[in-house]
Design a protein around this motif. Structure first.
Motif, mmCIF file in Angstrom:
data_model
loop_
_atom_site.group_PDB
_atom_site.id
_atom_site.type_symbol
_atom_site.label_atom_id
_atom_site.label_comp_id
_atom_site.label_asym_id
_atom_site.label_seq_id
_atom_site.Cartn_x
_atom_site.Cartn_y
_atom_site.Cartn_z
ATOM 1 N N ALA A 155 72.703 65.773 63.760
ATOM 2 C CA ALA A 155 72.156 66.719 62.793
ATOM 3 C C ALA A 155 73.032 66.703 61.553
ATOM 4 C CB ALA A 155 72.104 68.127 63.378
ATOM 5 N N VAL A 156 72.389 66.740 60.381
ATOM 6 C CA VAL A 156 73.117 66.780 59.109
ATOM 7 C C VAL A 156 72.479 67.822 58.211
ATOM 8 C CG1 VAL A 156 73.868 64.360 59.204
ATOM 9 C CG2 VAL A 156 71.718 64.936 58.089
ATOM 10 N N THR A 157 73.239 68.260 57.223
ATOM 11 C CA THR A 157 72.720 69.204 56.241
ATOM 12 C C THR A 157 72.580 68.506 54.898
ATOM 13 O OG1 THR A 157 74.940 69.959 55.666
ATOM 14 C CG2 THR A 157 73.764 71.196 57.373
ATOM 15 N N LEU A 158 71.676 69.021 54.074
ATOM 16 C CA LEU A 158 71.426 68.445 52.761
ATOM 17 C C LEU A 158 71.056 69.572 51.804
ATOM 18 C CD1 LEU A 158 71.110 65.810 51.121
ATOM 19 C CD2 LEU A 158 68.728 65.768 51.847
ATOM 20 N N PRO B 192 75.252 61.420 55.036
ATOM 21 C CA PRO B 192 76.133 60.342 54.568
ATOM 22 C C PRO B 192 75.964 59.985 53.094
ATOM 23 C CG PRO B 192 75.032 59.710 56.598
ATOM 24 C CD PRO B 192 74.470 61.016 56.189
ATOM 25 N N ASP B 193 74.742 60.109 52.563
ATOM 26 C CA ASP B 193 74.492 59.797 51.155
ATOM 27 C C ASP B 193 73.574 60.864 50.556
ATOM 28 O OD1 ASP B 193 74.300 58.659 48.682
ATOM 29 O OD2 ASP B 193 73.520 56.726 49.399
ATOM 30 N N PRO B 194 74.104 62.062 50.288
ATOM 31 C CA PRO B 194 73.241 63.160 49.837
ATOM 32 C C PRO B 194 72.549 62.890 48.505
ATOM 33 C CG PRO B 194 75.541 63.802 49.680
ATOM 34 C CD PRO B 194 75.498 62.484 50.380
ATOM 35 N N ALA C 89 67.356 62.079 45.954
ATOM 36 C CA ALA C 89 66.524 61.263 45.059
ATOM 37 C C ALA C 89 65.241 60.831 45.774
ATOM 38 C CB ALA C 89 67.310 60.053 44.577
ATOM 39 N N ASP C 90 65.343 60.492 47.066
ATOM 40 C CA ASP C 90 64.147 60.144 47.839
ATOM 41 C C ASP C 90 63.194 61.328 47.930
ATOM 42 O OD1 ASP C 90 64.977 57.577 48.295
ATOM 43 O OD2 ASP C 90 65.579 57.911 50.383
ATOM 44 N N GLU D 257 65.454 53.592 60.106
ATOM 45 C CA GLU D 257 66.407 53.231 59.050
ATOM 46 C C GLU D 257 65.739 52.490 57.893
ATOM 47 O OE1 GLU D 257 69.712 54.036 59.021
ATOM 48 O OE2 GLU D 257 69.368 55.173 60.848
ATOM 49 N N THR D 258 64.749 51.659 58.168
ATOM 50 C CA THR D 258 64.143 50.863 57.096
ATOM 51 C C THR D 258 63.004 51.581 56.399
ATOM 52 O OG1 THR D 258 62.688 49.751 58.668
ATOM 53 C CG2 THR D 258 64.764 48.657 58.113
ATOM 54 N N HIS D 259 62.249 52.407 57.126
ATOM 55 C CA HIS D 259 61.103 53.062 56.504
ATOM 56 C C HIS D 259 61.434 54.391 55.848
ATOM 57 C CE1 HIS D 259 58.803 50.077 58.662
ATOM 58 N NE2 HIS D 259 57.800 50.375 57.882
ATOM 59 N N GLY D 260 62.450 55.034 56.281
ATOM 60 C CA GLY D 260 62.770 56.339 55.723
ATOM 61 C C GLY D 260 63.720 56.284 54.557
ATOM 62 N N ALA D 261 64.111 55.091 54.147
ATOM 63 C CA ALA D 261 65.075 54.911 53.071
ATOM 64 C C ALA D 261 66.314 55.765 53.315
ATOM 65 C CB ALA D 261 64.431 55.176 51.725
ATOM 66 N N ALA D 262 66.937 56.266 52.294
ATOM 67 C CA ALA D 262 68.224 56.955 52.434
ATOM 68 C C ALA D 262 68.104 58.337 53.073
ATOM 69 C CB ALA D 262 68.897 57.076 51.078
ATOM 70 N N ALA D 263 67.001 59.010 52.868
ATOM 71 C CA ALA D 263 66.879 60.377 53.381
ATOM 72 C C ALA D 263 66.946 60.428 54.901
ATOM 73 C CB ALA D 263 65.582 60.995 52.898
ATOM 74 N N LEU D 264 66.417 59.412 55.579
ATOM 75 C CA LEU D 264 66.408 59.428 57.039
ATOM 76 C C LEU D 264 67.478 58.535 57.641
ATOM 77 C CD1 LEU D 264 62.562 59.425 57.633
ATOM 78 C CD2 LEU D 264 64.102 61.354 57.414
ATOM 79 N N SER D 265 68.356 57.992 56.840
ATOM 80 C CA SER D 265 69.432 57.130 57.323
ATOM 81 C C SER D 265 70.696 57.945 57.563
ATOM 82 C CB SER D 265 69.719 56.013 56.323
ATOM 83 O OG SER D 265 68.590 55.189 56.182
ATOM 84 N N PHE D 266 70.783 58.504 58.739
ATOM 85 C CA PHE D 266 71.984 59.262 59.114
ATOM 86 C C PHE D 266 72.221 59.128 60.589
ATOM 87 C CE2 PHE D 266 68.410 62.150 59.324
ATOM 88 C CZ PHE D 266 68.592 62.841 60.493
#
Length: 144
Positions: A57-60, A71-73, A78-79, A135-144
Motif C-alpha cells: 500500500a502507498v499514499t499519493l 515510488p514516483d509521485p 501526471a498520469d 506494470e506495463t499497462h498502468g504506467a507510473a501510477a500503478l507501478s509500486f
C-alpha cells in the motif's frame, strides 16, 4: 429624552447591530485554494480486493505539491491528470518502456485506489492477469 433623539439613537444602534452581524462570514474560508487530492493505492494477489492477499500500500497526494510514499509521485500524479481523474482509463495507459513483453500466465493482481481526487471521493478496483501487465499497462501510477 426627546422623541427625535430617541429615534436617532435607536436607528444608530439598529444599524450597528445589523452591520456587525453582516460583517462576519457565514462559513470559514477553505485552508487551500486547491481541491484535496489524497489517495491510498493498494495491490494484492487475487481476483478481487475482498479476497486478495495484501501485498503493498502507498499514499499519493497530488494537491499543490506531489508527495506520498509512492515510488514516483510526480509521474503518478501526471498520469492521473492525463486521464483527468477517470480511473477506468488509468489501466489503459502504456508504460514508457518500449519493447517490454509479458507472459500469458494467470496470476491475478488486484489494484485499489481509494480517497479523494480533486475534491471528489473515489473508490476504484481493477484486476490484472499478472503483475507484468499491471506494470506495463498502468504506467507510473500503478507501478509500486
Amino acid at each position: 429624552m426627546r422623541p427625535m433623539t430617541r429615534w436617532a439613537m435607536t436607528g444608530g444602534l439598529l444599524t450597528a447591530a445589523l452591520a456587525g452581524s453582516m460583517s462576519t462570514p457565514a462559513h470559514s474560508a477553505p485552508a487551500s485554494l486547491y481541491a484535496p487530492s489524497a489517495l491510498v493505492l493498494t495491490t494484492g494477489q487475487g481476483e478481487n480486493a475482498a479476497t486478495a492477499t495484501p501485498a503493498r500500500a502507498v499514499t499519493l497526494n497530488c494537491a499543490y505539491t506531489t508527495t506520498g510514499t509512492h515510488p514516483d509521485p510526480r509521474r503518478a500524479c501526471a498520469d492521473l491528470d492525463r486521464v483527468n481523474g477517470d480511473l477506468d482509463r488509468l489501466a489503459t495507459l502504456r508504460s514508457d518502456e518500449p519493447g517490454r513483453f509479458c507472459t500469458k500466465e494467470y496470476r491475478p493482481v488486484v489494484v485499489t485506489i481509494q480517497g479523494v481526487w480533486r475534491g471528489t471521493r473515489v473508490n476504484y478496483e481493477h484486476t490484472f492477469a499478472n503483475s507484468c501487465l499491471k506494470e506495463t499497462h498502468g504506467a507510473a501510477a500503478l507501478s509500486f
